[in-house]
Design a protein around this motif. Structure first.
Motif, mmCIF file in Angstrom:
data_model
loop_
_atom_site.group_PDB
_atom_site.id
_atom_site.type_symbol
_atom_site.label_atom_id
_atom_site.label_comp_id
_atom_site.label_asym_id
_atom_site.label_seq_id
_atom_site.Cartn_x
_atom_site.Cartn_y
_atom_site.Cartn_z
ATOM 1 N N VAL A 100 0.906 -1.150 0.055
ATOM 2 C CA VAL A 100 0.223 -0.073 0.041
ATOM 3 C C VAL A 100 0.903 1.302 0.052
ATOM 4 N N ASP A 101 0.420 2.313 -0.620
ATOM 5 C CA ASP A 101 1.122 3.838 -0.615
ATOM 6 C C ASP A 101 1.122 4.307 0.854
ATOM 7 N N VAL A 102 0.142 4.156 1.728
ATOM 8 C CA VAL A 102 0.075 4.677 2.973
ATOM 9 C C VAL A 102 -0.437 3.582 4.005
ATOM 10 N N LYS A 103 0.341 3.509 5.032
ATOM 11 C CA LYS A 103 0.025 2.544 6.055
ATOM 12 C C LYS A 103 -0.912 3.561 6.955
ATOM 13 N N ARG A 104 -2.172 3.082 6.962
ATOM 14 C CA ARG A 104 -3.027 3.980 7.628
ATOM 15 C C ARG A 104 -3.551 3.260 8.944
ATOM 16 N N TYR A 105 -3.527 4.158 9.936
ATOM 17 C CA TYR A 105 -4.029 3.791 11.266
ATOM 18 C C TYR A 105 -4.727 5.110 12.059
ATOM 19 N N PRO A 106 -6.009 4.844 12.469
ATOM 20 C CA PRO A 106 -6.555 5.950 13.164
ATOM 21 C C PRO A 106 -5.916 7.096 14.000
ATOM 22 N N ARG A 107 -4.917 6.369 14.911
ATOM 23 C CA ARG A 107 -4.212 7.114 15.769
ATOM 24 C C ARG A 107 -3.061 7.918 15.351
ATOM 25 N N SER B 18 -6.725 11.299 18.750
ATOM 26 C CA SER B 18 -7.238 11.306 17.457
ATOM 27 C C SER B 18 -8.715 11.383 17.447
ATOM 28 N N LEU B 19 -9.541 11.572 16.333
ATOM 29 C CA LEU B 19 -10.793 11.605 16.262
ATOM 30 C C LEU B 19 -11.625 10.348 15.639
#
Length: 388
Positions: free
Chosen positions: A41-48, A232-233
């Motif tokens: 993936v291009d971005v390793k996403r994580y809410p925090r 985070s929100l």
């Protein structure tokens, strides 16, 4: 869409949208996932980490509205304030504040900074001389609020920027009371712009959020701490906030217009000692407000004549709600001494000119005539009571 020189309503409506590539819906889809792929993936996403699709998109809208390179959103205004300050302050550092501050920010400073070994000073006034008197060799940050809560005092943004830059001091502003519709501090050299997004950005008294806008360099520094503090929100609230901001300019301009009319009416009322609203020529910072603000604000405060019962006045209102918080589409009123500044001692409130008779009025979008009628009914109630 070319993003240069877009009007503010266009930015509010279209910038920061998430494209619905599957169904071509007119609004942003909501991505509720708290778990994302990390391989290929291009971005390793994580809410925090503040980088889910909805989080990233909303930050683009906030950054463009504040004329900044980047932004972050938080779970509350105080999360934004505390994270921004602690990102730039360390043991042995010094920070300058104005004398008048939101009570929650003031309480954070006096209760927490000593634990971190952070020194602080409060300027006695709002002039260049007042700030120069408290700047020290180890001053790293100047933090201001303008308009201030609850007396609507105005700090000269250009002056603060000119003081700070040659000294290598980072400047921060709580821009909540103005909103980016009425004031863009980056135009005057302020580095970091903070909001309780619960207020004018949300505008409907149904979400809690905070925001910070700044250069990419400054946002990176704030993010580095934010990911560890965890403020985070949720993506659902992010989606609601993006939806609400589509109408922000329309709402805020309506509130500005109403507040101007009501402030002028209150100023002439025989039971009102004083009105605090920067658009009034009687306000001590009126000329400065004209210079750096576009639409002033929907917030005002007024002080009842001595010995009039402020609590009875608020209870006598029928439409205007006696309620915490501010900047919703509905009008609300409160006593700062009992709410936003209740954490301050009586002496500290006196030093900030916050009396028990001071009322903070968040003007909504109702018809001005209806609000004035409601206020007049309450004035009659306290007037009759005082004659008994």
């Amino acid at each position: 869409m070319k993003q240069k020189n877009l009007g503010v309503n266009t930015i509010c409506t279209h910038i920061g949208e998430v494209e619905d590539t599957q169904f071509k819906g007119a609004i942003s889809p909501l991505f509720m996932s708290s778990s994302y792929a990390y391989e290929d993936v291009d971005v390793k996403r994580y809410p925090r980490y503040f980088n889910t699709p909805n989080q990233e998109a909303l930050c683009k809208k906030i950054a463009m509205l504040e004329k900044c390179e980047s932004a972050l959103i938080f779970g509350s205004g105080m999360a934004a304030v505390s994270t921004a300050l602690l990102a730039f302050l360390h043991k042995g550092d010094h920070v300058v504040f104005p004398q008048t501050l939101y009570g929650g920010t003031y309480n954070f400073i006096v209760e927490e900074f000593e634990k971190f070994g952070i020194e602080y000073s409060f300027a006695k006034g709002f002039s260049e001389k007042d700030f120069l008197e408290v700047i020290q060799e180890n001053t790293k940050v100047i933090y201001i609020e303008t308009p201030s809560n609850p007396l609507m005092r105005i700090t000269d943004l250009e002056m603060i920027g000119d003081l700070a830059k040659p000294r290598g001091i980072v400047t921060m502003i709580d821009n909540t009371f103005a909103s980016p519709i009425n004031q863009t501090p980056a135009d005057f050299g302020i580095d970091i712009i903070i909001h309780s997004a619960t207020k004018y950005m949300g505008g409907h008294s149904d979400i809690c959020a905070g925001a910070v806008a700044a250069s990419e360099k400054h946002i990176d520094k704030i993010w580095n701490l934010a990911k560890n503090l965890g403020g985070s929100l949720s993506d659902y609230t992010v989606w609601l906030l993006e939806r609400s901001m589509k109408t922000m300019a329309l709402r805020v301009r309506a509130q500005n217009k109403n507040a101007k009319k009501i402030a002028r009416w209150l100023e002439k009322h025989p039971l009102v000692e004083r009105v605090y609203y920067p658009r009034l020529s009687s306000h001590p910072d009126h000329e400065l407000a004209k210079k750096q603000m576009k639409g002033y604000t929907g917030m005002l405060s007024f002080e009842l004549k001595e010995k009039l019962d402020a609590n009875l006045f608020m209870k006598s209102l029928k439409m205007i709600k006696q309620s915490m918080s501010l900047a919703g589409v509905e009008s609300t009123i409160l006593s700062p001494a009992k709410t936003s500044h209740s954490l301050l001692s009586a002496e500290e409130r006196k030093n900030q000119n916050i009396s028990d008779g001071l009322l903070r009025f968040s003007v909504g979008i109702e018809e001005t005539e209806d609000m004035i009628a409601d206020l007049e009914g309450a004035f009659q109630q306290i007037s009759n009571k005082s004659l008994v």
